[in-house]
Design an enzyme around this catalytic site. Structure first.
Site, PDB file in Angstrom:
ATOM      1  CE  LYS A  39      -0.350  -0.464   5.025  1.00  0.00           C
ATOM      2  NZ  LYS A  39      -1.201  -0.510   6.005  1.00  0.00           N
ATOM      3  CE1 TYR A 260      11.615  32.276   5.013  1.00  0.00           C
ATOM      4  CE2 TYR A 260      12.157  30.055   4.586  1.00  0.00           C
ATOM      5  CZ  TYR A 260      11.806  31.194   4.142  1.00  0.00           C
ATOM      6  OH  TYR A 260      11.402  31.553   2.786  1.00  0.00           O
TER       7      TYR A 260
END
Length: 376
Positions: A39, A260
């Site tokens: 999956k 940042y």
């Protein structure tokens, strides 16, 4: 268009290691059958390449989460393969399982009834798996629903039960009492149903021992190199190597900040490399200030990730490398973010998550290189 060198990073996927992991798990659970969970695009490693590798290794039972995943997998593996859809068919889509030769895992009375209705239109019993809730309280028929199905004459009419399964909630912690409780509940509930092969263990459950193996196990994470048992040495082969390229190197002055939020301030002149991947590539933002990378030319030196990880880049402190007298790596040099000296489970721990999330989050921008050393 994806070509090696055009992207900021690349993901190397060792198909031979996946095949070795599958063989190792087969040997551990024999005589039980070993299936495979593929999956989420085979945990981010490529449904096509991984599915075909596992089929070539002898796997004949596959598990996906969604109907769409099963339909994508069907043409990639042989017609002798079984593909179970763990979530079952969404309402109104049961016939698609027949179209694509998929086996639904029925989790609720509604799904059971919809599968029975389709069987009536086909004029024949239809094969399906039944999932039982043995104590995880996620998917599966409750004890009351199992009782309803087994005490009503038409409870399972039209359904050929090919597998009875459940899922363990704490298998990666062997001493957890829920493991034994779920084993006992599953054994009791499945005895009420028509005789059919049984499956309880996924990756971690395999390592609880033979009592949990039943007729079929369905590993996922262990196939892809993730440690199956918390706090224990990892017996599986590593399957991935994540690398990022140097975009630029620079010397940051003492007192200057990087990135940042000024989350990192240099206490002294600091050589910094800017690598071309970030959270936009699925590399966890929380590894800023906690993670590290390795330059393969100096594999024993850990280079800290400094400042905040940006969408497309991250910064690395090269001071430990420079302390050895090594020259600054040039633009284009490749660093390991996951690799021999930076194991996947270590990266996950530093990011306060699990290897499953690290793998499945790896984005589409990487140049993915599937290789098999056995084939040259």
């Amino acid at each position: 268009m994806h070509r090696d060198g055009w992207e900021g990073g690349r993901l190397l996927i060792n198909l031979a290691a996946i095949a070795k992991n599958y063989a190792q798990l087969c040997a551990r659970v024999s005589p039980a059958e070993c299936g495979a969970a593929v999956k989420a695009n085979a945990y981010g490693l490529g449904l096509k390449e991984v599915g075909q590798t596992l089929y070539e290794a002898g796997c004949r039972t596959f598990f996906v989460a969604h109907l769409a995943e099963g339909a994508a997998l069907r043409p990639l593996v042989g017609p002798d393969s079984r593909i179970f859809v763990l979530h079952g068919p969404p309402p109104g889509t049961a016939s698609a399982c027949l179209t694509h030769t998929l086996l639904p895992v029925l989790n609720s009375l509604q799904q059971v009834q919809e599968w029975q209705a389709l069987a009536r239109t086909q004029g024949r019993p239809l094969a399906a798996a039944l999932q039982l809730d043995s104590g995880m309280c996620r998917f599966g028929l409750t004890e009351a629903e199992v009782d309803h199905l087994t005490t009503h004459p038409q409870g399972l009419e039209g359904i050929e039960v090919t597998l009875v399964m459940s899922h363990l909630g704490c298998a990666d912690t062997p001493e957890h009492p829920l493991n034994r409780q779920q084993l006992e509940t599953f054994t009791r509930l499945k005895a009420l149903l028509p005789a059919a092969p049984a499956s309880l263990a996924a990756s971690s459950g395999i390592f609880l021992g033979p009592d949990w193996h039943f007729d079929l196990v369905r590993p996922g994470a262990a196939l892809y190199g993730i440690a199956p048992t918390a706090g224990q040495p990892n017996p599986m082969h590593a399957t991935v190597r994540l690398q990022a390229r140097v975009i630029q190197t620079r010397m940051v002055s003492a007192g200057a900040s990087v990135g940042y939020g000024a989350a990192f301030t240099a206490r002294q002149p600091t050589p910094v490399a800017l690598l071309g991947i970030g959270y936009g590539d699925g590399f966890p933002r929380r590894l800023g200030q906690t993670g590290h990378v390795v330059w393969p030319d100096q594999p024993d030196i850990k280079l800290p990730i400094i400042g905040r990880i940006s969408m497309d880049s991250l910064a690395v402190d090269l001071s430990p490398l420079m302390a050895t007298g090594t020259a600054l790596p040039p633009a284009g040099a490749v660093f390991d973010l996951i690799g021999p000296q930076v194991p996947l489970d270590t990266v996950a721990r530093l990011a306060d998550t699990i290897g499953y999330e690290i793998l499945t989050d790896l984005g589409a921008r990487y140049h993915r290189l599937h290789y098999d050393p056995r084939k040259g």
